[in-house]
Write an enzyme that holds these catalytic residues in place. Structure first.
Site, PDB file in Angstrom:
ATOM      1  N   PRO A  10       0.779  -1.234   0.000  1.00 42.19           N
ATOM      2  CA  PRO A  10       0.000   0.000   0.000  1.00 42.19           C
ATOM      3  C   PRO A  10       0.812   1.286   0.000  1.00 42.19           C
ATOM      4  O   PRO A  10       1.826   1.391   0.710  1.00 42.19           O
ATOM      5  CB  PRO A  10      -0.803  -0.095   1.307  1.00 42.19           C
ATOM      6  CG  PRO A  10      -0.885  -1.544   1.596  1.00 42.19           C
ATOM      7  CD  PRO A  10       0.357  -2.164   1.044  1.00 42.19           C
ATOM      8  N   ASN A  11       0.331   2.226  -0.780  1.00 42.93           N
ATOM      9  CA  ASN A  11       0.826   3.611  -0.850  1.00 42.93           C
ATOM     10  C   ASN A  11       2.162   3.776  -1.567  1.00 42.93           C
ATOM     11  O   ASN A  11       2.617   4.898  -1.784  1.00 42.93           O
ATOM     12  CB  ASN A  11       0.891   4.252   0.549  1.00 42.93           C
ATOM     13  CG  ASN A  11      -0.481   4.324   1.193  1.00 42.93           C
ATOM     14  OD1 ASN A  11      -1.400   4.870   0.594  1.00 42.93           O
ATOM     15  ND2 ASN A  11      -0.642   3.746   2.361  1.00 42.93           N
ATOM     16  N   ARG A  18       4.959  11.387  -2.060  1.00 45.77           N
ATOM     17  CA  ARG A  18       4.617  11.122  -0.648  1.00 45.77           C
ATOM     18  C   ARG A  18       5.858  11.305   0.220  1.00 45.77           C
ATOM     19  O   ARG A  18       6.856  10.602   0.039  1.00 45.77           O
ATOM     20  CB  ARG A  18       4.128   9.674  -0.551  1.00 45.77           C
ATOM     21  CG  ARG A  18       3.911   9.162   0.848  1.00 45.77           C
ATOM     22  CD  ARG A  18       3.759   7.636   0.808  1.00 45.77           C
ATOM     23  NE  ARG A  18       3.504   7.100   2.127  1.00 45.77           N
ATOM     24  CZ  ARG A  18       3.756   5.854   2.470  1.00 45.77           C
ATOM     25  NH1 ARG A  18       4.284   4.998   1.599  1.00 45.77           N
ATOM     26  NH2 ARG A  18       3.504   5.436   3.680  1.00 45.77           N
ATOM     27  N   TYR A  23      10.948   9.215   2.028  1.00 48.83           N
ATOM     28  CA  TYR A  23      10.998   8.148   1.028  1.00 48.83           C
ATOM     29  C   TYR A  23      11.803   8.488  -0.222  1.00 48.83           C
ATOM     30  O   TYR A  23      11.983   7.634  -1.094  1.00 48.83           O
ATOM     31  CB  TYR A  23       9.569   7.743   0.628  1.00 48.83           C
ATOM     32  CG  TYR A  23       8.779   7.184   1.793  1.00 48.83           C
ATOM     33  CD1 TYR A  23       9.193   6.009   2.427  1.00 48.83           C
ATOM     34  CD2 TYR A  23       7.635   7.811   2.272  1.00 48.83           C
ATOM     35  CE1 TYR A  23       8.488   5.486   3.500  1.00 48.83           C
ATOM     36  CE2 TYR A  23       6.921   7.299   3.343  1.00 48.83           C
ATOM     37  CZ  TYR A  23       7.352   6.145   3.959  1.00 48.83           C
ATOM     38  OH  TYR A  23       6.654   5.624   5.024  1.00 48.83           O
ATOM     39  N   ASN A  74       8.477  -5.170  -0.333  1.00 51.76           N
ATOM     40  CA  ASN A  74       8.241  -4.000   0.496  1.00 51.76           C
ATOM     41  C   ASN A  74       6.733  -3.966   0.716  1.00 51.76           C
ATOM     42  O   ASN A  74       5.978  -3.508  -0.144  1.00 51.76           O
ATOM     43  CB  ASN A  74       8.722  -2.711  -0.178  1.00 51.76           C
ATOM     44  CG  ASN A  74       8.532  -1.502   0.734  1.00 51.76           C
ATOM     45  OD1 ASN A  74       7.888  -1.604   1.789  1.00 51.76           O
ATOM     46  ND2 ASN A  74       9.086  -0.366   0.347  1.00 51.76           N
ATOM     47  N   ALA A  77       2.832  -0.545   4.945  1.00 48.34           N
ATOM     48  CA  ALA A  77       2.273  -0.641   6.304  1.00 48.34           C
ATOM     49  C   ALA A  77       1.826  -2.062   6.654  1.00 48.34           C
ATOM     50  O   ALA A  77       1.753  -2.416   7.844  1.00 48.34           O
ATOM     51  CB  ALA A  77       1.112   0.332   6.446  1.00 48.34           C
ATOM     52  N   ASP A  87       1.870 -15.526   6.606  1.00 50.76           N
ATOM     53  CA  ASP A  87       1.526 -16.927   6.333  1.00 50.76           C
ATOM     54  C   ASP A  87       1.772 -17.288   4.872  1.00 50.76           C
ATOM     55  O   ASP A  87       2.257 -18.384   4.563  1.00 50.76           O
ATOM     56  CB  ASP A  87       0.060 -17.205   6.707  1.00 50.76           C
ATOM     57  CG  ASP A  87      -0.128 -17.335   8.212  1.00 50.76           C
ATOM     58  OD1 ASP A  87       0.876 -17.413   8.947  1.00 50.76           O
ATOM     59  OD2 ASP A  87      -1.293 -17.364   8.654  1.00 50.76           O
ATOM     60  N   HIS A 100      12.748  -1.914   2.899  1.00 48.14           N
ATOM     61  CA  HIS A 100      12.064  -0.662   3.220  1.00 48.14           C
ATOM     62  C   HIS A 100      12.954   0.482   2.776  1.00 48.14           C
ATOM     63  O   HIS A 100      14.171   0.453   3.014  1.00 48.14           O
ATOM     64  CB  HIS A 100      11.794  -0.540   4.725  1.00 48.14           C
ATOM     65  CG  HIS A 100      10.954  -1.658   5.236  1.00 48.14           C
ATOM     66  ND1 HIS A 100       9.604  -1.727   5.006  1.00 48.14           N
ATOM     67  CD2 HIS A 100      11.286  -2.786   5.909  1.00 48.14           C
ATOM     68  CE1 HIS A 100       9.135  -2.840   5.537  1.00 48.14           C
ATOM     69  NE2 HIS A 100      10.137  -3.511   6.086  1.00 48.14           N
ATOM     70  N   LEU A 101      12.347   1.474   2.162  1.00 46.90           N
ATOM     71  CA  LEU A 101      13.113   2.647   1.736  1.00 46.90           C
ATOM     72  C   LEU A 101      13.666   3.386   2.941  1.00 46.90           C
ATOM     73  O   LEU A 101      14.823   3.807   2.967  1.00 46.90           O
ATOM     74  CB  LEU A 101      12.209   3.580   0.924  1.00 46.90           C
ATOM     75  CG  LEU A 101      11.734   2.977  -0.399  1.00 46.90           C
ATOM     76  CD1 LEU A 101      10.349   3.455  -0.744  1.00 46.90           C
ATOM     77  CD2 LEU A 101      12.716   3.305  -1.495  1.00 46.90           C
ATOM     78  N   SER A 102      12.794   3.557   3.952  1.00 49.14           N
ATOM     79  CA  SER A 102      13.203   4.297   5.145  1.00 49.14           C
ATOM     80  C   SER A 102      13.781   3.333   6.179  1.00 49.14           C
ATOM     81  O   SER A 102      13.554   2.117   6.108  1.00 49.14           O
ATOM     82  CB  SER A 102      11.983   5.020   5.735  1.00 49.14           C
ATOM     83  OG  SER A 102      11.005   4.082   6.169  1.00 49.14           O
ATOM     84  N   ARG A 111       6.414   0.960  13.913  1.00 49.04           N
ATOM     85  CA  ARG A 111       7.078   0.452  12.694  1.00 49.04           C
ATOM     86  C   ARG A 111       8.249  -0.473  13.023  1.00 49.04           C
ATOM     87  O   ARG A 111       8.887  -1.020  12.126  1.00 49.04           O
ATOM     88  CB  ARG A 111       7.590   1.613  11.833  1.00 49.04           C
ATOM     89  CG  ARG A 111       6.487   2.491  11.285  1.00 49.04           C
ATOM     90  CD  ARG A 111       7.046   3.563  10.354  1.00 49.04           C
ATOM     91  NE  ARG A 111       6.126   4.683  10.273  1.00 49.04           N
ATOM     92  CZ  ARG A 111       5.095   4.761   9.424  1.00 49.04           C
ATOM     93  NH1 ARG A 111       4.869   3.803   8.558  1.00 49.04           N
ATOM     94  NH2 ARG A 111       4.295   5.814   9.434  1.00 49.04           N
TER      95      ARG A 111
HETATM   96  C1  DQA Z   1       7.955   1.490   4.222  1.00 49.08           C
HETATM   97  C2  DQA Z   1       7.928   1.704   5.745  1.00 49.08           C
HETATM   98  C3  DQA Z   1       6.542   1.407   6.304  1.00 49.08           C
HETATM   99  O1  DQA Z   1       6.534   1.610   7.717  1.00 49.08           O
HETATM  100  C4  DQA Z   1       5.520   2.340   5.680  1.00 49.08           C
HETATM  101  O2  DQA Z   1       4.232   2.034   6.149  1.00 49.08           O
HETATM  102  C5  DQA Z   1       5.577   2.333   4.185  1.00 49.08           C
HETATM  103  C6  DQA Z   1       6.871   2.310   3.531  1.00 49.08           C
HETATM  104  C7  DQA Z   1       9.317   1.918   3.611  1.00 49.08           C
HETATM  105  O3  DQA Z   1       9.570   1.545   2.467  1.00 49.08           O
HETATM  106  O4  DQA Z   1      10.087   2.627   4.257  1.00 49.08           O
HETATM  107  O5  DQA Z   1       4.559   2.439   3.517  1.00 49.08           O
HETATM  108  O6  DQA Z   1       7.767   0.129   3.960  1.00 49.08           O
END
Ligand code: DQA
Length: 152
Positions: A10-11, A18, A23, A74, A77, A87, A100-102, A111
């Protein structure tokens, strides 16, 4: 040629606009391009996808179980919430690199826990878009070894 599924949750379709301070400015299309170039040089074939839906992610992980040699995930959330994704990964019995990017450990405490990590061979976080390329390097290396070893 080995096939790698690179799955995004997601996102992540909003990358580039964003929270660029967290990110970065690369869009998901930029990251896909970088992955395609890196995969070609490693002689890997990639399937690069993004979804905002948990069930879709589970379906793709199940598809990877049949068609792929490794997964880069990745989960956005869903990393911190989804037992269903965990699973599916456990059932896939494939090497998994969580990306994860961050740096999730420098951020809010919710997180810091990752369900995905319970099924991951390795985790790369905090390196931005470069993390995906490093994950491809790691999988190329793991797949070259014995399959049982790649699972660990
Ligand atoms: C993320 C870190 C997650 O906590 C966050 O919800 C994301 C991006 C990252 O790539 O840093 O959507 O996965």
């Amino acid at each position: 040629m080995s096939a790698i599924y690179i799955l995004n949750g997601p996102n992540l379709n909003l990358l580039g606009v964003r929270d660029p301070s967290i990110y970065g400015r690369d869009t998901l299309a930029d990251i896909e391009e970088r992955c395609l170039a890196r995969a070609a040089s490693l002689d890997l074939q990639i399937e690069f996808r993004q979804t905002n839906h948990e069930g879709q992610l589970v379906d793709w992980i199940q598809e990877a179980r049949e068609s792929a040699d490794g997964i880069i995930l990745n989960a956005g959330a869903l990393t911190h919430t989804s037992v269903a994704v965990l699973d599916a990964l456990l059932a896939a019995e494939l090497p998994v690199i969580e990306v994860h990017l961050s740096n999730i450990f420098r951020r809010e405490s919710f997180r810091h826990h990752s369900y995905v990590s319970l099924a991951a061979t390795g985790v790369i976080c905090g390196l931005g878009a470069q993390g995906y390329e490093r994950a491809l390097d790691a999988l190329a290396n793991l797949i070259e070894r014995e399959p049982e070893e790649a699972d660990r």
